[in-house]
Design an enzyme around this catalytic site. Structure first.
Site, PDB file in Angstrom:
ATOM      1  CG  ASP A   1      45.546  48.766  57.153  1.00 34.53           C
ATOM      2  OD1 ASP A   1      45.371  49.069  55.955  1.00 34.53           O
ATOM      3  OD2 ASP A   1      44.863  49.238  58.078  1.00 34.53           O
TER       4      ASP A   1
ATOM      5  CE1 TYR B   1      38.966  48.415  41.692  1.00 36.27           C
ATOM      6  CE2 TYR B   1      38.050  48.276  39.473  1.00 36.27           C
ATOM      7  CZ  TYR B   1      38.904  47.806  40.451  1.00 36.27           C
ATOM      8  OH  TYR B   1      39.716  46.725  40.185  1.00 36.27           O
TER       9      TYR B   1
ATOM     10  CE  LYS C   1      42.593  48.524  41.167  1.00 29.98           C
ATOM     11  NZ  LYS C   1      43.711  47.915  41.921  1.00 29.98           N
TER      12      LYS C   1
ATOM     13  CG  ASN D   1      46.018  41.222  44.865  1.00 31.61           C
ATOM     14  OD1 ASN D   1      45.433  41.140  43.788  1.00 31.61           O
ATOM     15  ND2 ASN D   1      45.469  40.809  46.012  1.00 31.61           N
TER      16      ASN D   1
ATOM     17  CB  THR E   1      37.004  36.996  43.796  1.00 31.27           C
ATOM     18  OG1 THR E   1      36.889  38.391  43.470  1.00 31.27           O
ATOM     19  CG2 THR E   1      38.038  36.344  42.895  1.00 31.27           C
TER      20      THR E   1
END
Length: 245
Positions: free
Chosen positions: A61, A168, A172, A88, A203
């Protein structure tokens, strides 16, 4: 026969992470499958082994100090070193209609959770694995980012159609900035660290929307994980080449 190289991929139980692990396994790497969920982790390991890869599970984790420390100790026991680290594991945070995050209506707790995984998690894992990476003759670190992190692209009117992702995307961008700082720190050493954009991949992360397959999304990360010693460092790549910061 030369000894197999060792790789650890975080968030490798499904999607792009699993395909990165599969691709490295197909190249002869011994792959640690980092994932929180035990059942999904072991299922992924079994699937990789069935395909001929030398894979082992790593309970991990990225948001937990103890979990990351334990993972580093497990990799040391199982392999003694680490040649490749692929960061990832990531989360998008809650989104509204159109898969968007309105900056004027952000839940700060959600933003903190996104940064905790996408940025702090990468720092936590990378630093814990550094002693093992330093034992490698050609260590590689790959941080899985997104084209949404590119300030150049996000400020370009031609990219106005991309969704507003106010939690998000900045996480990044932060990750990209951290990648550059690591590359500066490792300048002149054999550690190469880069950021990879997988593109819009179908996905569960994207609600299975997007034109790219997980295998296609994994390609850039695999290429960066297997760079030659004179390869680039401190850069941001997609299939077509370098992405502007």
């Amino acid at each position: 026969m030369s000894e197999a190289k060792i790789a650890l991929v975080t968030g490798a139980n499904k999607g792009i992470g699993h395909e990165i692990a599969a691709g490295l396994g197909a190249l002869g790497y011994r792959v640690g499958v980092g994932a929180r969920d035990e059942a999904r982790r072991e299922s992924a390991v079994e699937k990789l082994r069935a395909a001929g890869a030398d894979a082992f599970g790593v309970p991990l984790d990225v948001t937990g100090d103890r979990s990351v420390t334990d993972a580093a100790e497990l990799v040391e026991r199982r392999a003694g070193r680490l040649d490749v680290l692929v960061n990832n594991a990531g989360v998008s945070g809650e989104t509204g209609p159109g898969w968007e995050q309105d900056p004027t209506a952000l839940d700060l707790a959600m933003v903190r959770a996104v940064v905790e995984t996408n940025v702090f998690g990468v720092i936590r894992v990378t630093n814990a694995m550094l002693p093992l990476l330093r034992r490698s003759a050609s260590p590689r670190v790959v941080n899985v980012s997104s084209s949404l992190a590119s300030l150049s692209r996000q400020s370009d009117p031609e990219f106005a159609a991309s969704p507003v992702m106010a939690a998000y995307a900045p996480s990044k961008s932060y990750l990209n900035a951290v990648t550059v700082q690591y590359a500066r720190r490792f300048a002149g050493t054999n550690i190469l660290i880069n950021a990879a954009c997988p593109g819009l991949v179908a996905t569960d992360f994207t609600g299975f929307t997007g034109p790219r397959t997980p295998e296609q999304g994994a390609a850039t990360a695999i290429r960066l994980a297997t760079l030659p010693d004179d390869g680039p460092t401190g850069a941001f790549f997609e299939d077509a080449g370098v992405i502007p910061w």
